[in-house]
Design an enzyme around this catalytic site. Sequence first.
Site, PDB file in Angstrom:
ATOM      1  N   GLY A  88      39.987  46.744  39.771  1.00 20.11           N
ATOM      2  CA  GLY A  88      39.703  48.176  39.847  1.00 20.11           C
ATOM      3  C   GLY A  88      38.701  48.602  38.793  1.00 20.11           C
ATOM      4  O   GLY A  88      38.007  47.774  38.206  1.00 20.11           O
ATOM      5  N   LEU A 136      35.938  50.198  39.327  1.00 25.24           N
ATOM      6  CA  LEU A 136      34.750  49.578  39.907  1.00 25.24           C
ATOM      7  C   LEU A 136      33.451  50.175  39.370  1.00 25.24           C
ATOM      8  O   LEU A 136      33.362  51.363  39.092  1.00 25.24           O
ATOM      9  CB  LEU A 136      34.772  49.744  41.426  1.00 25.24           C
ATOM     10  CG  LEU A 136      35.992  49.165  42.137  1.00 25.24           C
ATOM     11  CD1 LEU A 136      35.817  49.272  43.643  1.00 25.24           C
ATOM     12  CD2 LEU A 136      36.254  47.720  41.736  1.00 25.24           C
ATOM     13  N   HIS A 149      30.551  45.367  40.680  1.00 21.16           N
ATOM     14  CA  HIS A 149      31.463  45.099  41.795  1.00 21.16           C
ATOM     15  C   HIS A 149      30.785  45.438  43.119  1.00 21.16           C
ATOM     16  O   HIS A 149      30.933  44.724  44.106  1.00 21.16           O
ATOM     17  CB  HIS A 149      32.729  45.970  41.687  1.00 21.16           C
ATOM     18  CG  HIS A 149      33.582  45.680  40.495  1.00 21.16           C
ATOM     19  ND1 HIS A 149      33.706  46.541  39.438  1.00 21.16           N
ATOM     20  CD2 HIS A 149      34.361  44.615  40.197  1.00 21.16           C
ATOM     21  CE1 HIS A 149      34.540  46.032  38.549  1.00 21.16           C
ATOM     22  NE2 HIS A 149      34.939  44.868  38.970  1.00 21.16           N
ATOM     23  N   GLN A 209      47.052  38.079  32.898  1.00 24.28           N
ATOM     24  CA  GLN A 209      45.812  37.578  32.301  1.00 24.28           C
ATOM     25  C   GLN A 209      45.404  38.358  31.054  1.00 24.28           C
ATOM     26  O   GLN A 209      44.338  38.120  30.499  1.00 24.28           O
ATOM     27  CB  GLN A 209      44.678  37.535  33.327  1.00 24.28           C
ATOM     28  CG  GLN A 209      44.158  38.872  33.787  1.00 24.28           C
ATOM     29  CD  GLN A 209      43.146  38.723  34.912  1.00 24.28           C
ATOM     30  OE1 GLN A 209      43.511  38.500  36.063  1.00 24.28           O
ATOM     31  NE2 GLN A 209      41.865  38.832  34.604  1.00 24.28           N
TER      32      GLN A 209
HETATM   33  O1  PAF Z   1      37.333  39.274  37.223  1.00 23.98           O
HETATM   34  C1  PAF Z   1      38.352  39.967  37.444  1.00 23.98           C
HETATM   35  O2  PAF Z   1      38.291  41.182  37.658  1.00 23.98           O
HETATM   36  C2  PAF Z   1      39.720  39.299  37.443  1.00 23.98           C
HETATM   37  O3  PAF Z   1      39.788  38.291  36.497  1.00 23.98           O
HETATM   38  C3  PAF Z   1      40.146  38.779  38.832  1.00 23.98           C
HETATM   39  C4  PAF Z   1      39.232  37.672  39.328  1.00 23.98           C
HETATM   40  C5  PAF Z   1      40.154  39.931  39.830  1.00 23.98           C
HETATM   41  C6  PAF Z   1      41.578  38.203  38.764  1.00 23.98           C
HETATM   42  O4  PAF Z   1      42.498  39.178  38.354  1.00 23.98           O
END
Ligand code: PAF
Length: 280
Positions: free
Chosen positions: A31, A33, A37, A61
């Site tokens: 998100g 964006l 993106h 992550q």
């Molecule tokens: O690059 C990102 O936005 C994230 O690391 C991803 C690939 C959507 C995984 O959560």
Amino acid sequence: MEVITKINEMQTRVLSVRDRKKSIGFVPTMGALHDGHISLIRSAREENDELVVSIYLNPTQFDNSDDFDKYPRQLNKDIEIIRKENADVIFTPCTEEMYPDGFCTHVTQDKLTDALCGGVRPGHFNGVTTIVTKLFNIIDPDRAYFGQKDYQQSAIIKRLVADMNMDVDIRVCPTVREEDGLALSSRNKRLSLEDRKDALCIHGSLQKAGAMFASNVRDAKDIVEEMTSVIKKTKQARIDYISIVNADTLEDLSFINGRALAAVAVWIGNTRLIDNTILE
Ligand code: PAF
């Protein structure tokens, strides 16, 4: 355009696309964006019959809970942006769907995850490889799109699909920049006006690396030293790392004699930004 939040509904949709023998392009996002993106979404739109964009802020992550809490969130705005780009589906599951009670399986990778951001963000890439594996299993894309700004992430995902025999073509699209060179990132939204000016030292250091390489400097230490001095001119910038690595293995180089990557991570105030350039 359909907004899907449930995994089983997403899988049903994928089966119907497969029945019609149509290709699926997939852009995974967290998100917030921006035009980076959008350029991935446009490439995916052009090259596939069905376009799926996911929005999921993946907690596993984030090595730092403050970064997770402060990560910009704008779901309704993102949905409108994606709608305008003519996507077919937005997949935006909740964490109870993605990591239900009892979840205890993780996808990890050696070697490529040790370098660069892997060295300073413990566990980050395991979170990425785990969520990307799950998303690929659910969406079964023919092609998936990632940005070069996250060069290490793309390299890790290419290796993941090769090692795990996943039939997904990984497309890496060029970094999109502001006019003054700052790489677009969702985290840029957190920069104050002052930070925004300071952040330019990142691109400045990469330009320096490019110029030195173009004038035949091949000693990585010399290039890193000059990049460091460019960044240090900005008092508020704190260097996380500056590295020159082999662009395939991501191993540190002392001398450049093949395709190399100059990569930088810098804290500007409370925001950590990354960027890179290929030296070849
Ligand atoms: O690059 C990102 O936005 C994230 O690391 C991803 C690939 C959507 C995984 O959560």
